[in-house]
Design a protein around this motif. Structure first.
Motif, mmCIF file in Angstrom:
data_model
loop_
_atom_site.group_PDB
_atom_site.id
_atom_site.type_symbol
_atom_site.label_atom_id
_atom_site.label_comp_id
_atom_site.label_asym_id
_atom_site.label_seq_id
_atom_site.Cartn_x
_atom_site.Cartn_y
_atom_site.Cartn_z
ATOM 1 N N SER A 188 69.573 66.657 32.761
ATOM 2 C CA SER A 188 69.715 65.699 31.654
ATOM 3 C C SER A 188 70.000 64.295 32.182
ATOM 4 O O SER A 188 70.057 63.339 31.408
ATOM 5 C CB SER A 188 70.846 66.120 30.718
ATOM 6 N N LYS A 189 70.220 64.201 33.512
ATOM 7 C CA LYS A 189 70.524 62.924 34.173
ATOM 8 C C LYS A 189 71.756 62.246 33.564
ATOM 9 O O LYS A 189 71.867 61.008 33.537
ATOM 10 C CB LYS A 189 69.319 61.987 34.112
ATOM 11 N N GLY A 190 72.655 63.080 33.045
ATOM 12 C CA GLY A 190 73.880 62.546 32.467
ATOM 13 C C GLY A 190 73.686 61.811 31.158
ATOM 14 O O GLY A 190 74.592 61.127 30.674
ATOM 15 N N MET A 191 72.485 61.959 30.543
ATOM 16 C CA MET A 191 72.160 61.222 29.324
ATOM 17 C C MET A 191 72.297 62.065 28.067
ATOM 18 O O MET A 191 71.913 61.641 26.978
ATOM 19 C CB MET A 191 70.730 60.677 29.418
ATOM 20 N N SER A 192 72.846 63.265 28.203
ATOM 21 C CA SER A 192 73.013 64.152 27.059
ATOM 22 C C SER A 192 74.463 64.139 26.582
ATOM 23 O O SER A 192 75.377 64.459 27.342
ATOM 24 C CB SER A 192 72.613 65.585 27.438
ATOM 25 N N ALA A 193 74.671 63.753 25.330
ATOM 26 C CA ALA A 193 76.028 63.760 24.773
ATOM 27 C C ALA A 193 76.520 65.191 24.608
ATOM 28 O O ALA A 193 77.708 65.487 24.812
ATOM 29 C CB ALA A 193 76.039 63.033 23.428
ATOM 30 N N SER A 194 75.613 66.091 24.261
ATOM 31 C CA SER A 194 76.009 67.469 23.964
ATOM 32 C C SER A 194 76.545 68.215 25.185
ATOM 33 O O SER A 194 77.423 69.071 25.060
ATOM 34 C CB SER A 194 74.837 68.246 23.354
ATOM 35 N N ILE A 195 76.048 67.886 26.387
ATOM 36 C CA ILE A 195 76.528 68.595 27.571
ATOM 37 C C ILE A 195 78.000 68.278 27.832
ATOM 38 O O ILE A 195 78.778 69.132 28.263
ATOM 39 C CB ILE A 195 75.667 68.284 28.817
#
Length: 256
Positions: A188-195
Motif C-alpha cells: 500500500s506504500k503507506g497510503m492506506s488509512a485502513s491498514i
C-alpha cells in the motif's frame, strides 16, 4: 443510491446468469454496502443501544452472505462444482479446487474471501457458518499466491486482521499476523488509512499498546484522500472509524 445500484445490477444479472462480471459486481456491491453502511454504523452505536446494534450486525451478516453467494456464482462459471465445495467443509477438496483457478478469477476470490471472513467475524460461534472461516482464509491466501500485491495488498490486510484475532487452531498466529501486516504496508506504500486502523484495533488494543495505538490513528488520519480520488470513499470511511476509535480509546485501552 447504493441500494438502487445494487437492485439495478441484480436485475441485469438475472437477465444473463452466465455473465461472470455481473455476478461478481452485484455480490461485490452487497459486501461493500454491508461493510460501509450497515456494520460500521452499528459498530458506532453505544452499548446502551444493544438491540439496535445487534440488529445491525445481524443485517450486515445477511448481506455478506448474500454477496458471498452471488460471487460464488461467478466462480462456479469458471470451475463447475466449486460453489458446492466452497459451501462445504472438506478442507482438502477446497484446496484442490482453489488450485484450478487462475489470475483471471482473482477479484472474485478476493471478494468471496472478504465476505466469508466478515460473516465469521460477526458471529464466530455460529456452527452453521463456521466452515466459512477456512474457506475465506484459503481464498485470500490463494489471492496472495496468484498476485501478492493485488489491490495494493488488500488481501494481506484482511489476513493480518484475521491472523491477529484467530487462534492457531483456525490458522491464526502472531508471526503470521505481523508478516501479513508488513506485506500490506509494503504494497500500500503507506497510503492506506485502513491498514493503520487495522494495526490500532487488531494489534495495539489486544496488547494494550497505548503509544502504538496513538501513532497508528495519527497516521490513518494523516492520509490525504484528495491524492487518491479513486479511493476517497474507503479512506473517508476508514478515517471515520479512526476518529471513533480515538474518541473511545478509554473503552479499549486502560491508561496508567
Amino acid at each position: 443510491t447504493f441500494p438502487i445500484i445494487i437492485k439495478t445490477y441484480e436485475m441485469m444479472m438475472l437477465q444473463d446468469k452466465t455473465h461472470k462480471g455481473l455476478s461478481l459486481m452485484t455480490g461485490e456491491f452487497y459486501v461493500m454496502y454491508a461493510n460501509a453502511f450497515v456494520e460500521t454504523p452499528a459498530t458506532f452505536l453505544p452499548d446502551t443501544e444493544y438491540d439496535k446494534k445487534n440488529d445491525g450486525f445481524a443485517r450486515a451478516r445477511k448481506l455478506y452472505l448474500k454477496g458471498y453467494d452471488l460471487i460464488l456464482n461467478s466462480l462456479e462459471l469458471s470451475v463447475a462444482g466449486s460453489k458446492k465445495i466452497f459451501n462445504g467443509s472438506d478442507e482438502k477438496v477446497i484446496i484442490e479446487t482453489l488450485e484450478k483457478f487462475s489470475i483471471e478469477d482473482i477479484e472474485s476470490l478476493y471478494w468471496a474471501g472478504a465476505a466469508s471472513l466478515a460473516v465469521f467475524a460477526l458471529e464466530p460461534l455460529n456452527t452453521e457458518t463456521s466452515h466459512l472461516v477456512y474457506v475465506g482464509r484459503a481464498m485470500l491466501e490463494k489471492v496472495c499466491e496468484l498476485n501478492s500485491s493485488f489491490n495494493n495488498g488488500a488481501s494481506w490486510e484482511i489476513l493480518a486482521k484475521f491472523y491477529a484475532g484467530a487462534p492457531e487452531s483456525l490458522g491464526g498466529g502472531e508471526e503470521k499476523a505481523k508478516n501479513a501486516y508488513n506485506k500490506a504496508l509494503e504494497f500500500s506504500k503507506g497510503m492506506s488509512a485502513s491498514i493503520y486502523v487495522t494495526y490500532a484495533s487488531s494489534f495495539c488494543i489486544p496488547k494494550q499498546d497505548s503509544v502504538g495505538f496513538d501513532e497508528a490513528i495519527k497516521k490513518a488520519l494523516s492520509i490525504d484522500s484528495s491524492l487518491q480520488p479513486e479511493n476517497k470513499l474507503m479512506i473517508t470511511l476508514s478515517q471515520n472509524y479512526a476518529r471513533w476509535l480515538k474518541a473511545h480509546k478509554g473503552d479499549f485501552i486502560l491508561e496508567n
